[in-house]
Design a protein around this motif. Sequence first.
Motif, PDB file in Angstrom:
ATOM      1  N   TYR A   1      44.219  24.573 211.022  1.00 37.32           N
ATOM      2  CA  TYR A   1      44.645  24.757 212.401  1.00 37.32           C
ATOM      3  C   TYR A   1      46.144  25.064 212.478  1.00 37.32           C
ATOM      4  O   TYR A   1      46.938  24.327 213.066  1.00 37.32           O
TER       5      TYR A   1
ATOM      6  N   THR B   1      48.909  27.054 213.992  1.00 33.85           N
ATOM      7  CA  THR B   1      49.167  27.773 215.239  1.00 33.85           C
ATOM      8  C   THR B   1      50.663  28.002 215.417  1.00 33.85           C
ATOM      9  O   THR B   1      51.457  27.710 214.513  1.00 33.85           O
TER      10      THR B   1
ATOM     11  N   LEU C   1      40.916  29.355 216.212  1.00 32.21           N
ATOM     12  CA  LEU C   1      42.322  29.624 216.494  1.00 32.21           C
ATOM     13  C   LEU C   1      42.554  30.234 217.870  1.00 32.21           C
ATOM     14  O   LEU C   1      43.697  30.448 218.277  1.00 32.21           O
TER      15      LEU C   1
END
Length: 330
Positions: free
Chosen positions: A167, A169, A217
């Motif tokens: 994850y 980001t 995402l």
Amino acid sequence: CSWNEMANIAWAFAVVGHGSTAVSEEFYRAMIHEVILRFQFTDGHKALVRDVTQFVWAMGILQCDSFRLGNDLASLLDVVADNWLPSPTSISTATISFRRRATMSIRKCSSSGLLQLSGAMARGRIDNIPLLQAIFTEANVRLHTPGRKGLCPWEASALLWTAARLYLTKEQGDMFEDFVRDAPKVLLAKAASGESLADVGIGEQERANLAWSLAVLGGFHTADAMALVRRIYVESAYSAQQQDLIQLEHAHQLWQALYVMEHENPALSLEMKTALPQWFREFLVDKWSVEKSRRKISSERHKSLSQTLTLMGVAHYNEHDEDIDVEIVL
């Protein structure tokens, strides 16, 4: 052992898949510590980039079965970051003199080397952010580089899977957001010269990974991403019809991703209702229903987590609904 021999031994055990016994765990732990000591005190600067990335990849694979190697793998990745990154935020005193003599860096990794390093972290759920930032910064350059020096489509899909699994980001760095935004456009451009995504190396596994990664995402709102998602599902349906076969893992990924993306993006939902054959949608739903109804067996990693929660007095469920491995009761 030479660096090459260490890498080959680790690779051989990873390929064979022998890594869950107490003796094997101790052996792998000793190998990791040997590599760390070489980096810190002896000949880390002499190791070839490919030997280091192959060794890290192999240990990432082995710790999937021997989760107790997780801390050792994290220490190994810390040392690699200390030695390879141009401006580490922290570095041990013992490493400084050898780092000055080191000639390696992320930029000297092959594309497969970038995948090996990032893949090891993804499988071990280890988010060494400085190292990942360096990998994806270089990956962004290669994503737009034509020819053999650039990223292949399947390599781009693997990096997207890594970003999704960890994850990664914008909060962790702009380079992650840039990669998720640009990858669909580049993949579509490369696929334009072929009749299908498979013609440019995006096979069944890559299609499933791409759909799942974009869903996790949130990278499915741009026009390029929506066009890529549409092609993924249309070609997956065609492939399943032609072969009369689709792996259950791929079917589960495709349905999970489709459910999320259609719920979050109404425009994409409308497109998919006309583009995706109804029989394939029903097929994916049916396979997911079967998956949810089967009896689940917890992995050793989840059993260990459950034991820890029990000792802490935390109420929880194992293998709960909606494919939740461990659900904590609030």
